[in-house]
Write an enzyme that holds these catalytic residues in place. Structure first.
Site, short mmCIF file in Angstrom:
data_model
loop_
_atom_site.label_atom_id
_atom_site.label_comp_id
_atom_site.label_asym_id
_atom_site.label_seq_id
_atom_site.Cartn_x
_atom_site.Cartn_y
_atom_site.Cartn_z
N GLU A 155 0.75 -1.21 -0.12
CA GLU A 155 0.16 0.01 0.14
C GLU A 155 0.88 1.23 -0.09
O GLU A 155 0.79 1.87 0.93
CB GLU A 155 -0.86 0.05 0.98
CG GLU A 155 -1.88 -1.24 1.09
CD GLU A 155 -3.12 -1.17 2.26
OE1 GLU A 155 -2.94 -0.11 3.14
OE2 GLU A 155 -3.97 -1.76 1.86
N GLU B 269 -5.52 -8.87 0.52
CA GLU B 269 -6.28 -8.45 1.84
C GLU B 269 -7.76 -8.28 1.60
O GLU B 269 -7.95 -7.19 0.60
CB GLU B 269 -5.78 -7.26 2.55
CG GLU B 269 -4.37 -7.25 3.00
CD GLU B 269 -3.83 -6.12 4.05
OE1 GLU B 269 -4.64 -5.58 4.26
OE2 GLU B 269 -2.62 -6.03 3.80
C1 LIG Z 1 -8.72 1.00 3.89
O1 LIG Z 1 -8.12 -0.17 4.30
C2 LIG Z 1 -6.91 -0.35 3.75
O2 LIG Z 1 -6.69 -0.86 2.33
C3 LIG Z 1 -6.00 -1.37 4.56
C4 LIG Z 1 -6.77 -1.96 5.63
N1 LIG Z 1 -5.78 -2.72 6.19
C5 LIG Z 1 -4.56 -2.42 5.73
N2 LIG Z 1 -4.67 -1.75 4.51
C6 LIG Z 1 -3.22 -2.69 6.13
O3 LIG Z 1 -2.53 -3.44 4.82
C7 LIG Z 1 -3.19 -3.91 7.16
O4 LIG Z 1 -2.07 -3.93 7.85
C8 LIG Z 1 -4.41 -3.39 8.20
O5 LIG Z 1 -4.47 -4.03 9.48
C9 LIG Z 1 -5.73 -3.81 7.45
C10 LIG Z 1 -6.84 -3.50 8.29
O6 LIG Z 1 -7.07 -2.05 8.46
#
Ligand SMILES: CO[C@H](O)c1c[n+]2c([nH]1)[C@H](O)[C@@H](O)[C@H](O)[C@H]2CO
Length: 447
Positions: A166, A352
């Site tokens: 991300e 994810e």
């Molecule tokens: C808006 O959501 C994001 O794409 C996102 C959500 N999440 C993420 N990115 C991260 O990659 C994880 O480390 C977070 O724990 C997980 C849950 O919040």
């Protein structure tokens, strides 16, 4: 619709990240990360906690791999803690750090579980931050040295590699909005960070190719369908700019070697000096083998003349998770189909997808039926994308177990396994874990 209706080589996994589960934040030679520093800074984490211990995965990884085996997944996505390998970010290597990830990978393979390794899931070595972190091109070079060492150490056994998790969060969430480490609030800095991370990604892909490794490499992007609140021209303009900010600022560089013009022109008016950088973004488009897509929800926007993106997020009616994110399962289908249409063909992994709900233990059970419904609908919509010819090759539930949810600390639970923070971090399967296991074993269908 059962598991067997998905492609026979489809990867079904769960995902985690080093800082969120490992703990052992200062053990066995590990150096400080920007998240150690951020979490120890009063006021940054909503419940005042840190990842010092987290789920203690560093000591319990064999137990946790046994949970993966029990679930019946055939893949596992995890990230490597850079400061566990290079305590100062570069230079001296911490052999105990390499030993840990060698043992983790060997145990996964022994259990028939395919690793998907993320090189960088936000835990930058703090010493690099002292010298500007991702605003400094020296960090790009340090990242390449780190990546090359891991390619050399694990490249014979790890088939799937993701450079960054991300970049939107690494740059804008952490350097423009300041909600994540290092907690900077400056848009020009965020743009420089995004640029250097994208350049580092392209250089790491090129270095990976040069090693002639048997595996595949890509990047993981958090992507959202962006919908205008109305069909008005102004709301549609708002959606276009928000889509550039959320999605295309990263999609276009890695697939087309350039920034999206609609938003680039906005930033160039604000930061004329940005022009000298943006042409070098071409290096980001080294050809990847796959794209990892993190999907959680969509964004609905309406026109806002006060915003440089001419947009503001609108909260619409509908079911929401404990993160206050709209539950919008068709969005995973929408984003997978769009990527394939506009940037493909390329193998896609849902790296994810998951949700936080107010999970409570009652009579020794966690009856998280909302999470079962959430996953069921997102599995179905992933399948619908596959039916439309989209080459989706796997799906990873976020997350294996409850863990340190960044600025929310331990107050938000995303896991298939409940972690009892008051009872020695015991892992307790939620009903969703039992359901997932039955789905993976073809015992139940998604209807
Ligand atoms: C808006 O959501 C994001 O794409 C996102 C959500 N999440 C993420 N990115 C991260 O990659 C994880 O480390 C977070 O724990 C997980 C849950 O919040």
């Amino acid at each position: 619709m059962k598991r067997e209706m998905f492609p026979s080589d489809f990867l079904w996994g769960v995902a985690t990240a080093s800082y969120q589960i490992e703990g052992a934040y200062n053990e066995d030679g590990k150096g400080e990360s920007i998240w150690d520093r951020f979490a120890h800074t009063p006021g940054k984490i909503k419940d005042g906690t840190t990842g010092d211990v987290a789920c203690d995965h560093y000591h319990r990884y064999r137990e946790d791999i046994a949970l993966l085996k029990e679930l019946g997944v055939n893949s596992y996505r995890f990230s490597v803690s850079w400061p566990r390998i290079f305590p100062c970010g570069k230079g001296e290597v911490n052999q105990k750090g390499l030993d840990f990830y060698n043992a983790l990978v060997d145990e996964l393979l022994k259990q028939g579980i395919k690793p998907l390794l993320t090189l960088y899931h936000w835990d930058l070595p703090q010493p690099l931050q002292f010298h500007g972190g991702w605003t400094n091109t020296d960090t790009v070079q340090a990242f390449l040295e780190y990546a090359m060492l891991l390619f050399k150490t694990l490249g014979d056994r790890v088939e799937l590699w993701a450079t960054f998790n991300e970049p939107w969060c690494i740059s804008f969430l952490s350097h423009e909005l300041g909600e994540h480490a290092p907690g900077i609030k400056d848009r020009r800095t965020a743009l420089q960070v995004a640029h250097n991370v994208l350049v580092a990604h392209g250089k790491a892909v090129k270095a990976f190719r040069g090693k002639n490794l048997p595996g595949k490499i890509g990047i993981v992007l958090n992507l959202y369908p962006v919908h205008p609140l109305s069909e008005s021209e102004q709301d549609k303009e708002a959606a276009t700019l928000s889509d550039c900010y959320r999605n295309r600022w990263f999609l276009d560089p890695v697939f087309k070697g350039k920034y999206p013009e609609e938003l680039l022109s906005v930033y160039q008016k604000l930061y004329g000096d940005f022009a000298k950088d943006y042409e070098s973004i071409q290096v980001a488009s080294e050809k990847m083998d796959f794209l990892g897509v993190n999907y959680y929800s969509r964004e609905v926007v309406s026109y806002d003349p006060k915003s440089i993106l001419k947009s503001k997020t609108v909260k619409v009616e509908g079911k929401r998770t404990d993160m206050d994110w709209e539950i919008y399962p068709q969005g995973i289908q929408e984003i997978l189909v769009r990527i394939n249409r506009e940037y493909g063909p390329i193998d896609l992994y849902v790296t994810e997808n998951g949700a936080a709900f107010k999970d409570e233990m009652k009579n020794g059970k966690i009856q998280d039926y909302e999470r079962i419904d959430f996953l069921k609908e997102h599995f179905k919509n992933t399948y619908y994308a596959i039916q439309q010819g989209v080459p989706v090759k796997g799906y990873f539930v976020w997350s294996l177990m409850d863990n340190f949810e960044w600025a929310h600390g331990y107050s938000k639970r995303f896991g298939l396994f409940y972690v009892d923070y008051n009872d020695n971090l015991k892992r307790i399967p939620k009903e969703s874990a039992r359901w997932f296991k039955k789905f993976l074993n073809n015992e139940i269908s998604l209807e």
